[in-house]
Write an enzyme that holds these catalytic residues in place. Structure first.
Site, PDB file in Angstrom:
ATOM      1  N   LYS A 124      -4.864 -15.613  -9.185  1.00  7.38           N
ATOM      2  CA  LYS A 124      -4.561 -14.953  -7.911  1.00  7.38           C
ATOM      3  C   LYS A 124      -3.466 -15.760  -7.235  1.00  7.38           C
ATOM      4  O   LYS A 124      -3.315 -16.950  -7.490  1.00  7.38           O
ATOM      5  CB  LYS A 124      -5.792 -14.936  -7.005  1.00  7.38           C
ATOM      6  CG  LYS A 124      -5.786 -13.808  -6.015  1.00  7.38           C
ATOM      7  CD  LYS A 124      -6.282 -12.535  -6.655  1.00  7.38           C
ATOM      8  CE  LYS A 124      -6.103 -11.329  -5.780  1.00  7.38           C
ATOM      9  NZ  LYS A 124      -6.794 -10.163  -6.359  1.00  7.38           N
ATOM     10  N   ASP A 164      -1.897  -6.899  -4.352  1.00 10.19           N
ATOM     11  CA  ASP A 164      -3.210  -7.014  -3.707  1.00 10.19           C
ATOM     12  C   ASP A 164      -2.938  -6.623  -2.245  1.00 10.19           C
ATOM     13  O   ASP A 164      -1.932  -5.943  -1.970  1.00 10.19           O
ATOM     14  CB  ASP A 164      -3.761  -8.447  -3.847  1.00 10.19           C
ATOM     15  CG  ASP A 164      -5.235  -8.555  -3.447  1.00 10.19           C
ATOM     16  OD1 ASP A 164      -6.092  -8.186  -4.252  1.00 10.19           O
ATOM     17  OD2 ASP A 164      -5.526  -8.983  -2.320  1.00 10.19           O
ATOM     18  N   GLY A 236     -10.600   0.725   5.783  1.00  7.98           N
ATOM     19  CA  GLY A 236      -9.212   0.529   5.367  1.00  7.98           C
ATOM     20  C   GLY A 236      -8.480   1.848   5.240  1.00  7.98           C
ATOM     21  O   GLY A 236      -9.076   2.938   5.311  1.00  7.98           O
ATOM     22  N   PHE A 237      -7.156   1.739   5.064  1.00  6.78           N
ATOM     23  CA  PHE A 237      -6.362   2.942   4.775  1.00  6.78           C
ATOM     24  C   PHE A 237      -5.177   2.572   3.883  1.00  6.78           C
ATOM     25  O   PHE A 237      -4.150   3.218   3.873  1.00  6.78           O
ATOM     26  CB  PHE A 237      -5.889   3.630   6.072  1.00  6.78           C
ATOM     27  CG  PHE A 237      -5.087   2.734   6.999  1.00  6.78           C
ATOM     28  CD1 PHE A 237      -3.712   2.656   6.874  1.00  6.78           C
ATOM     29  CD2 PHE A 237      -5.713   1.978   7.975  1.00  6.78           C
ATOM     30  CE1 PHE A 237      -2.974   1.827   7.711  1.00  6.78           C
ATOM     31  CE2 PHE A 237      -4.977   1.149   8.818  1.00  6.78           C
ATOM     32  CZ  PHE A 237      -3.610   1.074   8.683  1.00  6.78           C
ATOM     33  N   GLY A 238      -5.353   1.484   3.121  1.00  6.95           N
ATOM     34  CA  GLY A 238      -4.289   1.045   2.211  1.00  6.95           C
ATOM     35  C   GLY A 238      -4.406   1.713   0.859  1.00  6.95           C
ATOM     36  O   GLY A 238      -5.069   2.745   0.714  1.00  6.95           O
ATOM     37  N   ASN A 239      -3.774   1.102  -0.115  1.00  5.11           N
ATOM     38  CA  ASN A 239      -3.709   1.685  -1.457  1.00  5.11           C
ATOM     39  C   ASN A 239      -5.097   1.968  -2.046  1.00  5.11           C
ATOM     40  O   ASN A 239      -5.329   3.031  -2.633  1.00  5.11           O
ATOM     41  CB  ASN A 239      -2.925   0.708  -2.353  1.00  5.11           C
ATOM     42  CG  ASN A 239      -3.035   1.033  -3.812  1.00  5.11           C
ATOM     43  OD1 ASN A 239      -3.840   0.437  -4.524  1.00  5.11           O
ATOM     44  ND2 ASN A 239      -2.280   2.004  -4.249  1.00  5.11           N
ATOM     45  N   VAL A 240      -6.021   1.037  -1.880  1.00 13.90           N
ATOM     46  CA  VAL A 240      -7.347   1.195  -2.483  1.00 13.90           C
ATOM     47  C   VAL A 240      -8.123   2.314  -1.792  1.00 13.90           C
ATOM     48  O   VAL A 240      -8.702   3.197  -2.440  1.00 13.90           O
ATOM     49  CB  VAL A 240      -8.111  -0.148  -2.434  1.00 13.90           C
ATOM     50  CG1 VAL A 240      -9.542   0.029  -2.913  1.00 13.90           C
ATOM     51  CG2 VAL A 240      -7.391  -1.199  -3.271  1.00 13.90           C
ATOM     52  N   ALA A 241      -8.104   2.311  -0.449  1.00 13.47           N
ATOM     53  CA  ALA A 241      -8.795   3.354   0.320  1.00 13.47           C
ATOM     54  C   ALA A 241      -8.208   4.725  -0.003  1.00 13.47           C
ATOM     55  O   ALA A 241      -8.932   5.721  -0.146  1.00 13.47           O
ATOM     56  CB  ALA A 241      -8.663   3.062   1.817  1.00 13.47           C
ATOM     57  N   TRP A 242      -6.888   4.763  -0.164  1.00 11.14           N
ATOM     58  CA  TRP A 242      -6.198   6.018  -0.493  1.00 11.14           C
ATOM     59  C   TRP A 242      -6.666   6.584  -1.827  1.00 11.14           C
ATOM     60  O   TRP A 242      -7.019   7.768  -1.936  1.00 11.14           O
ATOM     61  CB  TRP A 242      -4.678   5.757  -0.498  1.00 11.14           C
ATOM     62  CG  TRP A 242      -3.845   6.806  -1.136  1.00 11.14           C
ATOM     63  CD1 TRP A 242      -3.505   8.013  -0.609  1.00 11.14           C
ATOM     64  CD2 TRP A 242      -3.234   6.750  -2.439  1.00 11.14           C
ATOM     65  NE1 TRP A 242      -2.720   8.713  -1.500  1.00 11.14           N
ATOM     66  CE2 TRP A 242      -2.542   7.953  -2.626  1.00 11.14           C
ATOM     67  CE3 TRP A 242      -3.211   5.778  -3.456  1.00 11.14           C
ATOM     68  CZ2 TRP A 242      -1.817   8.227  -3.791  1.00 11.14           C
ATOM     69  CZ3 TRP A 242      -2.499   6.048  -4.610  1.00 11.14           C
ATOM     70  CH2 TRP A 242      -1.819   7.252  -4.766  1.00 11.14           C
TER      71      TRP A 242
HETATM   72  O1  2IT Z   1      -8.221  -7.627  -7.071  1.00 12.90           O
HETATM   73  C1  2IT Z   1      -7.638  -7.104  -8.042  1.00 12.90           C
HETATM   74  O2  2IT Z   1      -8.233  -6.862  -9.100  1.00 12.90           O
HETATM   75  C2  2IT Z   1      -6.229  -6.782  -7.904  1.00 12.90           C
HETATM   76  N1  2IT Z   1      -5.671  -7.021  -6.841  1.00 12.90           N
HETATM   77  C3  2IT Z   1      -5.451  -6.209  -9.058  1.00 12.90           C
HETATM   78  C4  2IT Z   1      -4.965  -7.279  -9.955  1.00 12.90           C
HETATM   79  C5  2IT Z   1      -4.063  -6.828 -11.078  1.00 12.90           C
HETATM   80  O3  2IT Z   1      -3.593  -7.712 -11.793  1.00 12.90           O
HETATM   81  O4  2IT Z   1      -3.822  -5.635 -11.246  1.00 12.90           O
END
Ligand code: 2IT
Length: 447
Positions: A124, A164, A236-242
């Site tokens: 990370k 992320d 949230g309303f970012g990429n993951v929430a979307w």
């Molecule tokens: O928390 C995660 O698994 C990510 N942010 C994606 C990491 C990735 O290498 O696609």
């Protein structure tokens, strides 16, 4: 191995690193029993070696803002574990980023990546750079300055970063452009989450949210339930929430709340396709305000300042924003309002007390490292396509993603099955990931 002894020594070595210590404790408590049945793990000091990152790069990032002033941020890359493949994991740009946060995320990533069935180690990185209120040109200059420090420590067979929180397709573009220029390497495999025209996998942007809903589907199915007709609160309303809102709606559930740092938007009629698309506009604006949704759709969405998504009555709660965003009081409020399932989509989205409250009350609960693994899994699929110099059709990626999420669910059931027939998904995910990484470390000697 005694969890309390190991934790005491880690606390003494890394005082104040609360997120990191929280993540390690959760895993060690889950695996203690299994670990102690394997004397060969203890002999090779697997746990002591596994809880520390292989190495951490820390660097200063200087850039110039739109007013011409010099700005300084800190940048990091935590290369946590490479026992099962090259380091892999996202970059987080957020004002609260610290080494502790990135160490917790790198540690979680190691087990999550092991669960995906693909050969990826854990890492990370990121910076305390705050994207809120920054112009596009400032974002570009920051990304370029960040890569100026990082480029020599990453590569397709070495370490493959992705996005992320605060890092999406735009940032990956700027990072990749600078990497290619510095390294004089133009192959496509050094970052994932790239644009579709230059090596990005179809469905990578959707993958975390889609995967989370595929996992939720299998979890509900095993419990004799289904998504259709259920109400869902999303933070949230970012990429993951979307991505989660898109797939939840497609599978017949009704997303009745999204939230942001400023408050919650209640959407009693369920979120529409148009509103889901608008989430992307809100994110790209760098304003970080969910109120923008109710300003745009005042009839459909009602904004309340200072409230969380967990104050809204729902069947299923999907934390999709940040670590520790759902605490014990939130869990109790959800349960009092009739919530019976919580799938953690953010990394460590629930506090240990919240998880305990859910489990004590028989709420179906699954942890982030299993639920959100579809994002990094599709990054792994992007790496495969890049290595083969080809691109798969969306249906192929989607089918592989679904298969992987089903496999992760099965692994959780295998290792987390309780005598009463229910599944402890926290235990299941932790033991499944641990066994794979521990075995790989053992077989490769003391390195
Ligand atoms: O928390 C995660 O698994 C990510 N942010 C994606 C990491 C990735 O290498 O696609």
């Amino acid at each position: 191995m005694k969890v309390n002894e190991i934790m005491a020594s880690l606390e003494a070595k890394h005082p104040g690193e609360s997120e990191y210590l929280q993540a390690v404790r959760e895993v060690l408590e889950s695996i203690e029993e299994v670990y102690n049945q394997h004397p060969e793990f203890e002999k090779a000091r697997i746990v002591e070696r596994m809880v520390e990152p292989d190495r951490i790069f820390t660097f200063r990032v200087n850039w110039i803002d739109d007013k011409g002033e010099v700005r300084t941020n800190l940048g990091y890359r935590v290369q946590f574990n490479s026992a099962i493949g090259p380091y892999k994991g996202g970059l987080r740009f957020h004002k609260a980023v610290t080494p502790s946060m990135l160490k917790f995320l790198g540690f979680e990533q190691t087990f999550k990546n092991a669960l995906t069935t693909l050969p990826m180690g854990g890492a990370k990185g990121g910076s305390d750079f705050d994207p809120v209120g920054k112009s596009d040109a400032e974002i570009m200059r920051f990304c370029q300055a960040f890569m100026l420090e990082l480029w020599n420590n990453i590569g397709p067979d070495q370490d493959v970063p992705a996005g992320d929180v605060g890092v999406g397709g735009r940032e990956i573009g700027y990072l990749n452009g600078m990497y290619a220029k510095l390294a004089r390497k133009y192959s496509t495999g050094v970052l994932t989450g790239k644009g579709a025209t230059w090596g990005g996998s179809i469905l990578r942007p959707e993958a975390t949210g889609f995967g989370a809903l595929y996992f939720t589907h299998h979890l509900l199915e095993r419990a004799g339930k289904e998504l259709k007709g259920k109400t869902i609160a999303i933070s949230g309303f970012g990429n993951v929430a979307w991505g989660a809102a898109t797939k939840a709606t497609e599978l017949g559930a009704k997303v009745i709340a999204i939230s942001g740092p400023d408050g919650v938007c209640e959407i009693p009629g369920g979120i529409t396709k148009e509103m889901i698309d608008y989430m992307l506009v809100m994110r790209a604006s760098n304003r970080n305000k969910v109120q923008d949704m109710s300003d745009k759709y005042p009839e459909a969405a009602k904004f309340t300042a200072g409230k969380k998504a967990w104050s809204v009555k729902c069947d299923i709660a999907l934390p999709c924003a940040f670590q520790n965003e759902l605490n014990e009081a939130d869990a109790k409020e959800l349960i009092a309002n009739g919530t019976w399932c919580c799938c953690e989509v953010s990394n460590m989205g629930c506090t240990p007390e919240a998880i305990h409250t859910f489990q004590k009350n028989g709420i179906l609960f699954a942890p982030g490292k299993a639920v959100n693994a579809g994002g990094v899994a599709t990054s792994g699929l992007e790496m495969t396509q890049n290595a083969e110099h080809i691109g798969w059709a969306g249906e192929e990626v989607d089918a592989k993603l679904h298969f992987i999420m089903k496999s992760i669910h099965e692994a959780c059931v295998k290792y987390g099955l309780q005598p009463d027939g229910t599944v402890d998904y926290v235990k299941g995910a932790n033991i499944a990931g641990f066994m794979k990484v521990a075995t790989a470390m053992l077989e490769q000697g003391i390195v």
